[in-house]
Design an enzyme around this catalytic site. Structure first.
Site, PDB file in Angstrom:
ATOM      1  N   GLU A 118       2.581   4.576   1.957  1.00  0.00           N
ATOM      2  CA  GLU A 118       3.394   3.999   1.139  1.00  0.00           C
ATOM      3  C   GLU A 118       4.281   5.205   0.507  1.00  0.00           C
ATOM      4  OE1 GLU A 118       1.406   1.855  -2.141  1.00  0.00           O
ATOM      5  OE2 GLU A 118       3.086   2.193  -3.347  1.00  0.00           O
TER       6      GLU A 118
ATOM      7  N   GLU B 293       2.302  -5.309  -8.297  1.00  0.00           N
ATOM      8  CA  GLU B 293       1.883  -4.265  -8.793  1.00  0.00           C
ATOM      9  C   GLU B 293       2.316  -3.928  -9.956  1.00  0.00           C
ATOM     10  OE1 GLU B 293      -0.033  -0.126  -6.678  1.00  0.00           O
ATOM     11  OE2 GLU B 293       1.995  -0.581  -6.465  1.00  0.00           O
TER      12      GLU B 293
HETATM   13 MN    MN Z   1       2.663   0.735  -4.944  1.00  0.00          MN
END
Ligand code: MN
Length: 293
Positions: A151, A245
């Site tokens: 990520e 998120e």
């Molecule tokens: Mn994230």
């Protein structure tokens, strides 16, 4: 249709919480995926892991995992004892995920979460340490059927991988079928010149996708261009998970670690957060429909 998910700490101010409660809640609202921090898995017995997995299967929820690696386990650290401790720690987490037949681990899981407190003029040595570590960890991921999602995060949360290009380069250097890239709209908004171009650059290496506004509220509440985002996902033929998120409440470990210093929603009651989660699901479904995803 892409699977749609939500991160457990939309509701909870501490990283560990009653996972069982949120498996049931995510399913009831209509999500396909529940994501949460992987570290609490280390504290769970095999029986507990199996019972959570069975519950998730029963209600049609896939569990996915993320983590912000404690700097004590920084696998990019020049101190070999810390680095090797981190390799062992991440291997154990991947094994726990494997026991639950989990498929995905994302987050800052290739270095300690945060930035160096010292002057950094060249990050290549840290990157080399991280790659050396990852080439070990990835073997365990391969054996457990887990895919490691690299990520790219913004500059305030990490120094090694801030952009889609850096995430792609890293994954290419590990060279395993079990490594890919995760892009997150909140981080891309800070680091990329163009969010659409970043998505197109990663293309078929995009394994999972995190959504959140410029200020980490629910998609559609801030000023990100969701037509650009879903248009680009449709363009690359993205078929994998989309996990929202958002972090909207001050306080707790989450407020401390994510730097949430005010409530970003008017009503923080559980019922109101439930309604906001349903809004997220409806918003993302509508965007997917608009772009024929
Ligand atoms: Mn994230």
């Amino acid at each position: 249709m892409n699977k749609l998910g939500i991160f457990m700490n939309f509701w909870e101010k501490n990283w560990d919480a009653d996972h069982s409660k949120y498996i049931a809640k995510a399913a009831k609202i209509g999500f396909d995926v529940l994501e949460f921090q992987a570290q609490p898995l280390l504290e769970m017995s095999d029986e507990k892991l199996k019972s959570l997995k069975a519950q998730a299967d029963e209600v049609g929820i896939e569990l996915t995992y993320s983590l912000g690696l404690d700097p004590a386990y920084d696998v990019s650290n020049p101190d070999e004892a810390i680095r090797l401790g981190g390799v062992d720690y991440l291997k154990r987490i991947v094994e726990q995920i494997g026991k639950m037949d989990g498929k995905l681990l994302s987050g800052v899981s290739y270095a300690g979460w945060g930035t160096p407190p010292y002057i950094l003029n060249d990050k290549r040595p840290l990157l080399e340490n991280s790659l050396k570590s990852m080439r070990e960890i990835i073997k365990v991921a391969e054996n457990n059927g887990v895919t490691y999602c690299v990520e790219a995060v913004n500059r305030f949360e990490g120094c090694l991988i801030n952009t889609a290009q850096e995430a792609l380069d890293y994954a290419a250097q590990v060279d395993s079928p079990n490594i890919g890239v995760l892009l997150d709209t909140y981080h891309m908004n800070i680091e990329e010149n163009s969010i659409g171009d970043a998505i197109r650059l990663v293309g078929d290496k995009l394994i999972s996708f995190h959504t959140g506004e410029n200020n980490r509220t629910a998609p559609g509440r801030g000023h990100l261009d969701w037509d650009e985002i879903f248009g680009a996902l449709a363009e690359i033929g993205y078929k994998n998970r989309i996990v929202c998120e958002p972090f909207v409440m001050m306080g707790g470990e989450v407020g401390r670690d994510i730097h949430v210093f005010r409530d970003l929603v008017a009503d923080t009651s559980e019922a109101a957060i439930d309604r906001e989660a349903k809004y997220i699901l409806d918003f993302e479904k509508a965007m997917m429909q608009k772009y024929n995803m």
